[in-house]
Structures are given as C-alpha cells and as structure tokens.
Design a protein around this motif. Structure first.
Motif, mmCIF file in Angstrom:
data_model
loop_
_atom_site.group_PDB
_atom_site.id
_atom_site.type_symbol
_atom_site.label_atom_id
_atom_site.label_comp_id
_atom_site.label_asym_id
_atom_site.label_seq_id
_atom_site.Cartn_x
_atom_site.Cartn_y
_atom_site.Cartn_z
ATOM 1 N N LEU A 35 -3.154 5.797 160.503
ATOM 2 C CA LEU A 35 -2.581 6.088 161.822
ATOM 3 C C LEU A 35 -3.262 5.319 162.955
ATOM 4 N N THR A 36 -4.272 4.514 162.637
ATOM 5 C CA THR A 36 -5.073 3.854 163.663
ATOM 6 C C THR A 36 -4.229 3.022 164.625
ATOM 7 N N MET A 75 1.610 23.016 159.577
ATOM 8 C CA MET A 75 0.866 21.864 160.046
ATOM 9 C C MET A 75 -0.485 21.829 159.333
ATOM 10 N N ASP A 76 -0.925 20.606 158.990
ATOM 11 C CA ASP A 76 -2.231 20.446 158.364
ATOM 12 C C ASP A 76 -3.318 20.903 159.325
ATOM 13 N N THR A 77 -4.430 21.350 158.765
ATOM 14 C CA THR A 77 -5.538 21.759 159.623
ATOM 15 C C THR A 77 -6.627 20.701 159.685
ATOM 16 N N PHE A 78 -6.582 19.726 158.759
ATOM 17 C CA PHE A 78 -7.583 18.672 158.753
ATOM 18 C C PHE A 78 -7.000 17.432 158.103
ATOM 19 N N LEU A 79 -7.262 16.289 158.698
ATOM 20 C CA LEU A 79 -6.782 15.030 158.130
ATOM 21 C C LEU A 79 -7.895 14.363 157.343
ATOM 22 N N ARG A 80 -7.514 13.726 156.255
ATOM 23 C CA ARG A 80 -8.471 12.943 155.476
ATOM 24 C C ARG A 80 -8.628 11.577 156.125
ATOM 25 N N CYS A 81 -9.720 10.898 155.776
ATOM 26 C CA CYS A 81 -10.004 9.583 156.345
ATOM 27 C C CYS A 81 -8.866 8.596 156.108
ATOM 28 N N ASP A 82 -8.276 8.587 154.921
ATOM 29 C CA ASP A 82 -7.209 7.629 154.644
ATOM 30 C C ASP A 82 -6.003 7.861 155.555
ATOM 31 N N SER A 83 -5.740 9.102 155.903
ATOM 32 C CA SER A 83 -4.642 9.395 156.829
ATOM 33 C C SER A 83 -4.960 8.896 158.231
ATOM 34 N N VAL A 84 -6.184 9.096 158.657
ATOM 35 C CA VAL A 84 -6.600 8.656 159.987
ATOM 36 C C VAL A 84 -6.550 7.130 160.066
ATOM 37 N N VAL A 91 -5.908 13.904 164.630
ATOM 38 C CA VAL A 91 -6.686 12.667 164.527
ATOM 39 C C VAL A 91 -7.916 12.761 165.423
ATOM 40 N N GLU A 92 -7.722 13.219 166.645
ATOM 41 C CA GLU A 92 -8.843 13.328 167.582
ATOM 42 C C GLU A 92 -9.901 14.315 167.086
ATOM 43 N N LEU A 93 -9.467 15.415 166.484
ATOM 44 C CA LEU A 93 -10.426 16.357 165.907
ATOM 45 C C LEU A 93 -11.203 15.714 164.767
ATOM 46 N N HIS A 94 -10.514 14.938 163.944
ATOM 47 C CA HIS A 94 -11.175 14.245 162.841
ATOM 48 C C HIS A 94 -12.211 13.260 163.378
ATOM 49 N N LEU A 95 -11.829 12.528 164.426
ATOM 50 C CA LEU A 95 -12.742 11.529 164.993
ATOM 51 C C LEU A 95 -14.010 12.161 165.572
ATOM 52 N N LEU A 96 -13.925 13.419 165.978
ATOM 53 C CA LEU A 96 -15.109 14.121 166.503
ATOM 54 C C LEU A 96 -16.167 14.360 165.429
ATOM 55 N N VAL A 97 -15.720 14.440 164.173
ATOM 56 C CA VAL A 97 -16.656 14.774 163.094
ATOM 57 C C VAL A 97 -16.849 13.652 162.079
ATOM 58 N N CYS A 98 -16.152 12.518 162.278
ATOM 59 C CA CYS A 98 -16.239 11.444 161.289
ATOM 60 C C CYS A 98 -16.639 10.129 161.954
ATOM 61 N N PRO A 99 -17.929 9.800 161.907
ATOM 62 C CA PRO A 99 -18.375 8.558 162.535
ATOM 63 C C PRO A 99 -17.775 7.310 161.891
ATOM 64 N N ALA A 100 -17.447 7.352 160.613
ATOM 65 C CA ALA A 100 -16.867 6.183 159.947
ATOM 66 C C ALA A 100 -15.487 5.859 160.517
ATOM 67 N N CYS A 101 -14.664 6.881 160.690
ATOM 68 C CA CYS A 101 -13.322 6.655 161.238
ATOM 69 C C CYS A 101 -13.395 6.271 162.718
ATOM 70 N N PRO A 153 2.272 14.071 169.275
ATOM 71 C CA PRO A 153 1.196 14.838 169.910
ATOM 72 C C PRO A 153 0.435 15.775 168.963
ATOM 73 N N ASP A 154 1.140 16.472 168.059
ATOM 74 C CA ASP A 154 0.438 17.380 167.157
ATOM 75 C C ASP A 154 -0.442 16.600 166.175
ATOM 76 N N ARG A 155 0.044 15.459 165.732
ATOM 77 C CA ARG A 155 -0.728 14.614 164.820
ATOM 78 C C ARG A 155 -1.912 13.985 165.551
ATOM 79 N N ARG A 156 -1.679 13.585 166.800
ATOM 80 C CA ARG A 156 -2.745 12.976 167.610
ATOM 81 C C ARG A 156 -3.918 13.954 167.764
ATOM 82 N N GLU A 157 -3.597 15.199 167.973
ATOM 83 C CA GLU A 157 -4.630 16.218 168.115
ATOM 84 C C GLU A 157 -5.478 16.306 166.842
#
Length: 91
Positions: free
Chosen positions: A13-14, A1-10, A30-40, A24-28
């Motif tokens: 998936l919007t 499983m990936d450990t971090f998603l890039r912005c284009d992936s997020v 995405v949610e982690l990415h959203l915690l650190v990426c104000p643009a997404c 569910p694993d992908r959602r997790e």
C-alpha cells in the motif's frame, strides 16, 4: 475490518499511501502499523525519497522509434470488434 496489518500489506500500500489514494479506514490501519514497525516506516521514507529524487530529474522526450513501437503495440492489442461504430449504443 482487520485490526492489524502485516508488513507485506503495508508495503503493497506504500505507493497509494504516498499518493493519498488509500481508503480512510485502511489508511488508519497503515498509520497504526507504522507507529509500531520501524522497518515499514523506513521503507515508506525510502520510497518517498526515491520518488522525490526521480521527480527532480529533467524530463526528456521519448525517442521516435519507441513512440512508434508503443503506438504499434497499442493498435495490436486494441479489442477487435465486428460492430459498426454507427450501430453501437452506450450503456
């Protein structure tokens, strides 16, 4: 499983995230990415707002000529078969 998603992936998936159809694993991830990426996170908010605005618009029936055109296109693109429907078997 990936450990971090890039912005284009997020971003890709919007819609599925909003619809609740992300695995569910992908959602997790995405949610982690959203915690650190104000643009997404901003993008997600804009898409949610847009969907809410669009869903509040009154529905209007499609014009008859467009319905006929769509029906014609559907018939033209339907798979062609030489098999008699009575001879078909289900798999």
């Amino acid at each position: 499983m990936d450990t971090f998603l890039r912005c284009d992936s997020v971003v890709s998936l919007t819609a599925r995230l909003i619809d609740g159809t992300v695995a569910p694993d992908r959602r997790e991830l995405v949610e982690l990415h959203l915690l650190v990426c104000p643009a997404c996170l901003s993008h997600l908010g804009k898409v949610r707002d847009l969907r809410a605005s669009l869903s509040s618009l009154p529905g209007r029936p499609a014009p008859e000529h467009l319905l006929a055109l769509a029906a014609g296109n559907a018939a033209a693109t339907a798979p062609k078969t030489d098999i008699d429907p009575a001879e078909r078997t289900s798999l």
